[in-house]
Design a protein around this motif. Structure first.
Motif, PDB file in Angstrom:
ATOM      1  N   LYS A 145       0.816  -1.215   0.000  1.00 34.94           N
ATOM      2  CA  LYS A 145       0.000   0.000   0.000  1.00 34.94           C
ATOM      3  C   LYS A 145       0.852   1.269   0.000  1.00 34.94           C
ATOM      4  O   LYS A 145       0.415   2.316  -0.490  1.00 34.94           O
ATOM      5  CB  LYS A 145      -0.921   0.015   1.229  1.00 34.94           C
ATOM      6  CG  LYS A 145      -2.002  -1.065   1.232  1.00 34.94           C
ATOM      7  CD  LYS A 145      -3.138  -0.743   0.295  1.00 34.94           C
ATOM      8  CE  LYS A 145      -4.289  -1.724   0.482  1.00 34.94           C
ATOM      9  NZ  LYS A 145      -5.403  -1.467  -0.448  1.00 34.94           N
ATOM     10  N   ASP A 164      -1.125  -4.493  -1.262  1.00 37.36           N
ATOM     11  CA  ASP A 164      -2.167  -3.967  -2.143  1.00 37.36           C
ATOM     12  C   ASP A 164      -2.585  -5.032  -3.152  1.00 37.36           C
ATOM     13  O   ASP A 164      -3.763  -5.332  -3.289  1.00 37.36           O
ATOM     14  CB  ASP A 164      -1.661  -2.718  -2.880  1.00 37.36           C
ATOM     15  CG  ASP A 164      -2.729  -2.112  -3.776  1.00 37.36           C
ATOM     16  OD1 ASP A 164      -3.665  -1.484  -3.228  1.00 37.36           O
ATOM     17  OD2 ASP A 164      -2.653  -2.303  -5.015  1.00 37.36           O
ATOM     18  N   HIS A 165      -1.602  -5.598  -3.855  1.00 39.32           N
ATOM     19  CA  HIS A 165      -1.919  -6.661  -4.813  1.00 39.32           C
ATOM     20  C   HIS A 165      -0.655  -7.457  -5.124  1.00 39.32           C
ATOM     21  O   HIS A 165       0.457  -7.026  -4.817  1.00 39.32           O
ATOM     22  CB  HIS A 165      -2.520  -6.090  -6.111  1.00 39.32           C
ATOM     23  CG  HIS A 165      -1.559  -5.253  -6.914  1.00 39.32           C
ATOM     24  ND1 HIS A 165      -1.317  -3.926  -6.648  1.00 39.32           N
ATOM     25  CD2 HIS A 165      -0.772  -5.561  -7.995  1.00 39.32           C
ATOM     26  CE1 HIS A 165      -0.434  -3.445  -7.506  1.00 39.32           C
ATOM     27  NE2 HIS A 165      -0.086  -4.418  -8.333  1.00 39.32           N
ATOM     28  N   PHE A 201      -2.325 -14.637  -0.066  1.00 39.87           N
ATOM     29  CA  PHE A 201      -1.474 -13.975  -1.051  1.00 39.87           C
ATOM     30  C   PHE A 201      -0.371 -14.868  -1.612  1.00 39.87           C
ATOM     31  O   PHE A 201       0.144 -14.591  -2.697  1.00 39.87           O
ATOM     32  CB  PHE A 201      -0.829 -12.725  -0.436  1.00 39.87           C
ATOM     33  CG  PHE A 201      -1.789 -11.586  -0.212  1.00 39.87           C
ATOM     34  CD1 PHE A 201      -2.179 -10.767  -1.267  1.00 39.87           C
ATOM     35  CD2 PHE A 201      -2.313 -11.341   1.043  1.00 39.87           C
ATOM     36  CE1 PHE A 201      -3.065  -9.723  -1.068  1.00 39.87           C
ATOM     37  CE2 PHE A 201      -3.201 -10.302   1.254  1.00 39.87           C
ATOM     38  CZ  PHE A 201      -3.582  -9.484   0.202  1.00 39.87           C
ATOM     39  N   THR A 237      -2.234 -11.200   6.188  1.00 40.94           N
ATOM     40  CA  THR A 237      -3.652 -10.857   6.403  1.00 40.94           C
ATOM     41  C   THR A 237      -3.891 -10.356   7.823  1.00 40.94           C
ATOM     42  O   THR A 237      -4.926 -10.630   8.425  1.00 40.94           O
ATOM     43  CB  THR A 237      -4.536 -12.082   6.128  1.00 40.94           C
ATOM     44  OG1 THR A 237      -4.076 -13.190   6.941  1.00 40.94           O
ATOM     45  CG2 THR A 237      -4.485 -12.477   4.664  1.00 40.94           C
ATOM     46  N   ASP A 244     -12.773  -9.309   4.195  1.00 36.95           N
ATOM     47  CA  ASP A 244     -11.546  -8.768   3.599  1.00 36.95           C
ATOM     48  C   ASP A 244     -10.872  -9.805   2.705  1.00 36.95           C
ATOM     49  O   ASP A 244     -10.364  -9.474   1.626  1.00 36.95           O
ATOM     50  CB  ASP A 244     -10.560  -8.329   4.684  1.00 36.95           C
ATOM     51  CG  ASP A 244     -11.027  -7.103   5.452  1.00 36.95           C
ATOM     52  OD1 ASP A 244     -11.715  -6.258   4.850  1.00 36.95           O
ATOM     53  OD2 ASP A 244     -10.707  -6.999   6.650  1.00 36.95           O
ATOM     54  N   HIS A 245     -10.859 -11.073   3.143  1.00 32.70           N
ATOM     55  CA  HIS A 245     -10.273 -12.140   2.320  1.00 32.70           C
ATOM     56  C   HIS A 245     -10.989 -12.233   0.971  1.00 32.70           C
ATOM     57  O   HIS A 245     -10.349 -12.285  -0.091  1.00 32.70           O
ATOM     58  CB  HIS A 245     -10.390 -13.491   3.041  1.00 32.70           C
ATOM     59  CG  HIS A 245      -9.409 -13.680   4.159  1.00 32.70           C
ATOM     60  ND1 HIS A 245      -9.552 -13.082   5.385  1.00 32.70           N
ATOM     61  CD2 HIS A 245      -8.273 -14.434   4.240  1.00 32.70           C
ATOM     62  CE1 HIS A 245      -8.556 -13.444   6.169  1.00 32.70           C
ATOM     63  NE2 HIS A 245      -7.757 -14.267   5.505  1.00 32.70           N
ATOM     64  N   ARG A 247     -12.896  -9.991  -0.472  1.00 32.78           N
ATOM     65  CA  ARG A 247     -12.748  -8.739  -1.224  1.00 32.78           C
ATOM     66  C   ARG A 247     -11.435  -8.715  -2.000  1.00 32.78           C
ATOM     67  O   ARG A 247     -11.394  -8.291  -3.163  1.00 32.78           O
ATOM     68  CB  ARG A 247     -12.821  -7.552  -0.253  1.00 32.78           C
ATOM     69  CG  ARG A 247     -12.962  -6.186  -0.925  1.00 32.78           C
ATOM     70  CD  ARG A 247     -13.185  -5.093   0.116  1.00 32.78           C
ATOM     71  NE  ARG A 247     -14.429  -5.308   0.852  1.00 32.78           N
ATOM     72  CZ  ARG A 247     -14.498  -5.591   2.144  1.00 32.78           C
ATOM     73  NH1 ARG A 247     -13.384  -5.709   2.874  1.00 32.78           N
ATOM     74  NH2 ARG A 247     -15.663  -5.764   2.727  1.00 32.78           N
ATOM     75  N   VAL A 248     -10.371  -9.186  -1.366  1.00 33.97           N
ATOM     76  CA  VAL A 248      -9.065  -9.227  -2.037  1.00 33.97           C
ATOM     77  C   VAL A 248      -9.116 -10.152  -3.257  1.00 33.97           C
ATOM     78  O   VAL A 248      -8.606  -9.809  -4.336  1.00 33.97           O
ATOM     79  CB  VAL A 248      -7.966  -9.677  -1.044  1.00 33.97           C
ATOM     80  CG1 VAL A 248      -6.697 -10.086  -1.792  1.00 33.97           C
ATOM     81  CG2 VAL A 248      -7.654  -8.558  -0.064  1.00 33.97           C
ATOM     82  N   ASN A 251     -11.205  -8.440  -5.963  1.00 35.92           N
ATOM     83  CA  ASN A 251     -10.506  -7.278  -6.522  1.00 35.92           C
ATOM     84  C   ASN A 251      -9.401  -7.698  -7.484  1.00 35.92           C
ATOM     85  O   ASN A 251      -9.170  -7.030  -8.504  1.00 35.92           O
ATOM     86  CB  ASN A 251      -9.917  -6.415  -5.408  1.00 35.92           C
ATOM     87  CG  ASN A 251     -10.968  -5.618  -4.658  1.00 35.92           C
ATOM     88  OD1 ASN A 251     -12.113  -5.504  -5.117  1.00 35.92           O
ATOM     89  ND2 ASN A 251     -10.607  -5.060  -3.514  1.00 35.92           N
ATOM     90  N   HIS A 252      -8.705  -8.799  -7.174  1.00 34.99           N
ATOM     91  CA  HIS A 252      -7.625  -9.229  -8.062  1.00 34.99           C
ATOM     92  C   HIS A 252      -8.155  -9.649  -9.433  1.00 34.99           C
ATOM     93  O   HIS A 252      -7.472  -9.460 -10.447  1.00 34.99           O
ATOM     94  CB  HIS A 252      -6.831 -10.378  -7.428  1.00 34.99           C
ATOM     95  CG  HIS A 252      -5.696  -9.909  -6.564  1.00 34.99           C
ATOM     96  ND1 HIS A 252      -5.874  -9.410  -5.294  1.00 34.99           N
ATOM     97  CD2 HIS A 252      -4.352  -9.835  -6.805  1.00 34.99           C
ATOM     98  CE1 HIS A 252      -4.697  -9.072  -4.788  1.00 34.99           C
ATOM     99  NE2 HIS A 252      -3.758  -9.323  -5.686  1.00 34.99           N
TER     100      HIS A 252
END
Length: 332
Positions: A145, A164-165, A201, A237, A244-245, A247-248, A251-252
């Motif tokens: 981030k 972030d990614h 991740f 995490t 949140d898990h 959402r990530v 989003n990816h």
């Protein structure tokens, strides 16, 4: 005496991931008679796997070794030999698992880790299919981030920054990775695709950010199920909720592709985990059911917890019972 349930056909279930959680689910799926395909990450660069992949041009063998064992019906003695790890003081063999060395040898013989895994699957009487996510070893990149970055799966959690990614590149050159043979077809032909359990991740996303695999997950008609982690992970995490898990993941792939998420609601006893063994796990993942609904997924929340050996795990039998309820319900 329990009666075996006979079904018209086996459900086709593809499980995607890596790490220690994947074999638990695969073993239980095998016991229930699913038509299993395991898609295994090839971005591991630590430990025995990392040393071997740095020495020989091949995908890291560790996760594939564990999956071979999980889906094999070989006798316990053979499994113990295949999984045996040399002692730390054993010079150049230190910490290498015999199975990793066997996979490396067959990869060199056949000129391909993919072909080696198919041959070993036959030798070990594997019930199902095992494919590396890519036929080339991959390097995992994380962008934090704060705009900084890290290269290598084993390096990402060191500084405990917020990610972030992530994305992957081939070890040789910066080409965009491609999926291994039959991986995309397996996802498109599946009744269900299961993600996890595993490190978000570093075990799950390295597979999903291979463009062909991500596109297949978005477009498949299969039910896509995510098994949410029970504990947060240091440097990955921290402070994450279950929402949140998800959402990530969404989003990816820039899409709300997760259809169902399995969430454990059973409390882990205070001070249960042995910090000497499980030092990367922090606290239990908190629940955010409103956040999960906003991600467009169905939520199955119940007791999926197994406590053993000072560690916190998913109970494979409970998880697979729920997966079967979902897959047959979705196809009615």
């Amino acid at each position: 005496m329990k009666m075996k349930t006979y079904r018209i056909r086996k459900p086709k279930i593809v499980v995607v991931g890596g790490g220690t959680g994947l074999p638990v689910i695969l073993k239980s799926l095998r016991n229930q008679g699913a038509d299993i395909t395991a898609v295994v990450t090839v971005a591991d660069d630590g430990g025995s796997s990392g040393e071997i992949r740095d020495t020989i041009d091949m995908a890291p063998p560790g996760d594939m070794r564990n999956v071979l064992v999980a889906l094999s019906d070989m006798p316990q003695l053979y499994e113990d030999i295949f999984q045996y790890r040399f002692d730390a003081e054993d010079s150049f063999l230190a910490n290498h698992a015999i199975g990793n060395l066997i996979i490396a040898a067959v990869s060199e013989m056949r000129g391909s880790t993919y072909d080696a895994i198919q041959l070993l699957s036959k030798m070990m009487h594997v019930d199902g299919h095992i494919y590396p996510s890519s036929e080339q070893p991959l390097v995992l990149h994380a962008v934090f981030k704060d705009g900084t970055s890290a290269v290598g799966e084993s390096k990402i959690a060191i500084d405990r920054k917020t990610i972030d990614h992530v994305f992957v590149r081939n070890v040789e050159g910066d080409d965009t990775p491609t999926a291994a043979r039959k991986v995309v077809a397996s996802i498109m032909d599946a009744d269900m695709v299961v993600l996890g359990p595993g490190s978000l991740f570093t075990s799950i996303l390295p597979n999903l950010v291979i463009p062909e695999i991500g596109e297949a997950l978005v477009s498949t008609k299969a039910e896509v199920v995510y098994i949410c982690n029970i504990m947060t992970q240091k440097g990955e995490t921290e402070h994450f909720t279950d929402a949140d898990h998800v959402r990530v993941l969404n989003n990816h792939l820039k899409n709300q592709f997760i259809d169902t998420v399995l969430v454990n609601t059973e409390k882990v006893p205070d001070d249960y985990m042995d910090p000497e063994i499980y030092d990367e796990y922090l606290v239990q993942v908190k629940h955010d059911f409103n956040g999960l609904r906003e991600e467009g997924c169905r939520v199955v929340s119940t007791d999926f917890l197994e406590l053993r050996d000072g560690g916190v795990f998913h109970d494979g039998t409970k998880v697979v019972e729920e997966l079967f309820r979902i897959v047959f319900g979705a196809k009615v």
